[in-house]
Every structure is written in structure tokens, then in C-alpha cells.
Design a protein around this motif. Structure first.
Motif, PDB file in Angstrom:
ATOM      1  N   THR A  90       0.833  -1.201   0.000  1.00 29.51           N
ATOM      2  CA  THR A  90       0.000   0.000   0.000  1.00 29.51           C
ATOM      3  C   THR A  90       0.869   1.251   0.000  1.00 29.51           C
ATOM      4  N   ALA A  91       1.899   1.251   0.835  1.00 19.01           N
ATOM      5  CA  ALA A  91       2.823   2.396   0.871  1.00 19.01           C
ATOM      6  C   ALA A  91       3.517   2.568  -0.473  1.00 19.01           C
ATOM      7  N   LEU A  92       3.918   1.463  -1.086  1.00 18.44           N
ATOM      8  CA  LEU A  92       4.564   1.537  -2.401  1.00 18.44           C
ATOM      9  C   LEU A  92       3.594   2.058  -3.456  1.00 18.44           C
ATOM     10  N   ALA A  93       2.347   1.612  -3.405  1.00 16.19           N
ATOM     11  CA  ALA A  93       1.333   2.104  -4.345  1.00 16.19           C
ATOM     12  C   ALA A  93       1.127   3.609  -4.172  1.00 16.19           C
ATOM     13  N   ALA A  94       1.063   4.054  -2.929  1.00 17.55           N
ATOM     14  CA  ALA A  94       0.907   5.494  -2.670  1.00 17.55           C
ATOM     15  C   ALA A  94       2.109   6.264  -3.203  1.00 17.55           C
ATOM     16  N   LEU A  95       3.297   5.716  -3.031  1.00 12.65           N
ATOM     17  CA  LEU A  95       4.512   6.361  -3.533  1.00 12.65           C
ATOM     18  C   LEU A  95       4.500   6.441  -5.066  1.00 12.65           C
ATOM     19  N   VAL A  96       4.120   5.353  -5.710  1.00 10.58           N
ATOM     20  CA  VAL A  96       4.043   5.348  -7.174  1.00 10.58           C
ATOM     21  C   VAL A  96       3.041   6.399  -7.646  1.00 10.58           C
ATOM     22  N   LEU A  97       1.898   6.472  -6.986  1.00 13.90           N
ATOM     23  CA  LEU A  97       0.879   7.457  -7.369  1.00 13.90           C
ATOM     24  C   LEU A  97       1.388   8.879  -7.163  1.00 13.90           C
ATOM     25  N   ALA A  98       1.929   9.147  -5.979  1.00 13.68           N
ATOM     26  CA  ALA A  98       2.337  10.516  -5.638  1.00 13.68           C
ATOM     27  C   ALA A  98       3.606  10.966  -6.361  1.00 13.68           C
ATOM     28  N   ALA A  99       4.543  10.041  -6.574  1.00 17.60           N
ATOM     29  CA  ALA A  99       5.834  10.440  -7.134  1.00 17.60           C
ATOM     30  C   ALA A  99       5.953  10.223  -8.643  1.00 17.60           C
ATOM     31  N   LEU A 100       5.137   9.337  -9.198  1.00 23.99           N
ATOM     32  CA  LEU A 100       5.281   9.025 -10.618  1.00 23.99           C
ATOM     33  C   LEU A 100       4.030   9.343 -11.441  1.00 23.99           C
ATOM     34  N   VAL A 101       2.886   8.834 -11.011  1.00 25.75           N
ATOM     35  CA  VAL A 101       1.670   8.984 -11.818  1.00 25.75           C
ATOM     36  C   VAL A 101       1.178  10.430 -11.839  1.00 25.75           C
ATOM     37  N   LEU A 102       0.911  11.006 -10.669  1.00 26.81           N
ATOM     38  CA  LEU A 102       0.353  12.368 -10.632  1.00 26.81           C
ATOM     39  C   LEU A 102       1.285  13.409 -11.249  1.00 26.81           C
ATOM     40  N   PRO A 103       2.593  13.393 -10.955  1.00 25.17           N
ATOM     41  CA  PRO A 103       3.463  14.380 -11.615  1.00 25.17           C
ATOM     42  C   PRO A 103       3.510  14.216 -13.138  1.00 25.17           C
ATOM     43  N   ALA A 104       3.493  12.985 -13.614  1.00 27.80           N
ATOM     44  CA  ALA A 104       3.494  12.765 -15.060  1.00 27.80           C
ATOM     45  C   ALA A 104       2.200  13.278 -15.682  1.00 27.80           C
ATOM     46  N   GLN A 105       1.084  13.039 -14.998  1.00 30.48           N
ATOM     47  CA  GLN A 105      -0.190  13.568 -15.492  1.00 30.48           C
ATOM     48  C   GLN A 105      -0.154  15.097 -15.535  1.00 30.48           C
ATOM     49  N   THR A 106       0.363  15.694 -14.465  1.00 27.91           N
ATOM     50  CA  THR A 106       0.442  17.159 -14.399  1.00 27.91           C
ATOM     51  C   THR A 106       1.263  17.697 -15.559  1.00 27.91           C
ATOM     52  N   ALA A 107       2.397  17.095 -15.823  1.00 26.97           N
ATOM     53  CA  ALA A 107       3.257  17.556 -16.929  1.00 26.97           C
ATOM     54  C   ALA A 107       2.530  17.473 -18.261  1.00 26.97           C
ATOM     55  N   ILE A 108       1.781  16.396 -18.466  1.00 26.67           N
ATOM     56  CA  ILE A 108       1.051  16.233 -19.724  1.00 26.67           C
ATOM     57  C   ILE A 108      -0.085  17.251 -19.817  1.00 26.67           C
ATOM     58  N   VAL A 109      -0.826  17.431 -18.730  1.00 22.63           N
ATOM     59  CA  VAL A 109      -1.939  18.385 -18.721  1.00 22.63           C
ATOM     60  C   VAL A 109      -1.436  19.815 -18.978  1.00 22.63           C
ATOM     61  N   GLU A 110      -0.262  20.117 -18.460  1.00 22.45           N
ATOM     62  CA  GLU A 110       0.295  21.460 -18.625  1.00 22.45           C
ATOM     63  C   GLU A 110       0.982  21.657 -19.976  1.00 22.45           C
ATOM     64  N   GLY A 111       0.837  20.688 -20.857  1.00 23.30           N
ATOM     65  CA  GLY A 111       1.349  20.862 -22.215  1.00 23.30           C
ATOM     66  C   GLY A 111       2.694  20.234 -22.492  1.00 23.30           C
ATOM     67  N   GLY A 112       3.208  19.455 -21.571  1.00 24.99           N
ATOM     68  CA  GLY A 112       4.509  18.834 -21.778  1.00 24.99           C
ATOM     69  C   GLY A 112       4.410  17.386 -22.207  1.00 24.99           C
ATOM     70  N   GLY A 113       3.361  17.054 -22.926  1.00 27.92           N
ATOM     71  CA  GLY A 113       3.149  15.660 -23.266  1.00 27.92           C
ATOM     72  C   GLY A 113       3.791  15.244 -24.573  1.00 27.92           C
ATOM     73  N   THR A 114       4.302  14.040 -24.582  1.00 30.84           N
ATOM     74  CA  THR A 114       4.784  13.391 -25.802  1.00 30.84           C
ATOM     75  C   THR A 114       4.277  11.957 -25.765  1.00 30.84           C
ATOM     76  N   ARG A 115       4.343  11.301 -26.882  1.00 30.83           N
ATOM     77  CA  ARG A 115       3.906   9.898 -26.937  1.00 30.83           C
ATOM     78  C   ARG A 115       4.730   9.060 -25.957  1.00 30.83           C
ATOM     79  N   GLU A 116       6.029   9.323 -25.881  1.00 36.16           N
ATOM     80  CA  GLU A 116       6.899   8.568 -24.974  1.00 36.16           C
ATOM     81  C   GLU A 116       6.481   8.763 -23.515  1.00 36.16           C
ATOM     82  N   LYS A 117       6.109   9.991 -23.176  1.00 31.97           N
ATOM     83  CA  LYS A 117       5.674  10.253 -21.803  1.00 31.97           C
ATOM     84  C   LYS A 117       4.368   9.536 -21.472  1.00 31.97           C
ATOM     85  N   THR A 118       3.479   9.430 -22.458  1.00 31.11           N
ATOM     86  CA  THR A 118       2.220   8.722 -22.194  1.00 31.11           C
ATOM     87  C   THR A 118       2.467   7.226 -22.030  1.00 31.11           C
TER      88      THR A 118
END
Length: 149
Positions: A90-118
Motif C-alpha cells: 500500500t505504501a509503495l502504491a501510494a509512492l508510485v501514485l504521488a511520485a510518478l503517476v500524478l506528476p506525469a499527469q500534471t506535466a502532460i496536462v500542462e502541455g509537456g506531453g509526448t507519446r513517450e511520456k504517455t
């Protein structure tokens, strides 16, 4: 009291974790569609909505381990191996969400998206979902448990 705590824990998991896993899984393909059609306002709105769902329900999801700890404490199983592993996952899942998934989503939403990032985001999201699946299985099977599973 144990039944009440367990019921709240399970309901919180369904209501809080379910939407995050679904919205996070929908985000990478929606991002690829938005990247393919940069002038499509609806595609951009979809990305914003999915990202917001992930952010809000990630915060709401904090109640799941809180009630899980209360339930485990009440049942006297805090030291059980299946529970310790499930807490770690559970702690690892929370870490993956907070440190990897949400920041990557934010970058894409803010216009920094590429196919590789998706593609990378889809991998992180898959890992997040697999961790939650493993936790769910441990909660159901409870190997070595003496609580009657």
C-alpha cells in the motif's frame, strides 16, 4: 466495532481507490488522443477531468489505510505477515501514485506531453494498479491468518 471498521475500510477502498485506478488507467489513452488532436478542446477537458479525479481521490484514499490500521488493531492482527506485506505494498502504491503517476499527469496536462511520456505514464499506472490488485488479494486470502479466512 470490528465489523463497522471493516465495513468502512472496504467501502472506503471501493469508493476512493476504485476511481483513482480507473481514471489513472483512462488517462494515458486520453492523453494520446489529445496529443493527436491538439485543437480538440474536449480532449483537453477530458485530461483535466481525469487528472482532477486522480488528485482528489488520492487524498480521499488516505482513509483506507487509516481504517485498515484501526480494523487490524481491533482484530489483533497488526503483526501478521500478510498484513505487513499488504501495508508495504500500500505504501509503495501510494509512492508510485504521488511520485510518478500524478506528476506525469500534471506535466502532460500542462502541455509537456509526448507519446513517450504517455507510454511511461501507462507503465507507472499499470504498476500502481497491480500493487492495489496484490493488496486486494492479500486482504481476501490472508495467507497464514488465524482469523478464519
Amino acid at each position: 466495532m470490528t465489523k463497522f471498521l471493516l465495513a468502512v475500510h472496504v467501502l472506503a477502498a471501493i469508493v476512493a481507490i476504485g476511481p483513482v485506478t480507473v481514471a489513472a488507467s483512462m488517462f494515458p489513452p486520453a492523453a494520446r488522443r489529445a496529443l493527436a488532436a491538439p485543437d480538440d478542446a474536449r480532449a483537453a477537458q477530458t485530461l483535466h477531468l481525469l487528472h482532477r479525479i486522480c488528485q482528489v481521490y488520492a487524498v480521499v484514499g488516505v482513509v483506507v489505510p487509516a481504517f485498515g490500521f484501526a480494523t487490524a488493531s481491533n482484530m489483533g492482527v497488526l503483526g501478521s505477515a500478510w498484513l505487513v506485506v499488504s501495508i508495504a505494498l500500500t505504501a509503495l502504491a501510494a509512492l508510485v501514485l504521488a511520485a510518478l503517476v500524478l506528476p506525469a499527469q500534471t506535466a502532460i496536462v500542462e502541455g509537456g506531453g509526448t507519446r513517450e511520456k504517455t507510454v511511461r505514464l501507462a507503465m507507472f499506472t499499470g504498476a500502481f494498479n497491480l500493487l492495489w490488485a496484490a493488496v486486494t488479494i492479500l486482504m481476501i486470502v490472508r495467507p497464514g491468518s488465524t482469523t478464519g479466512a
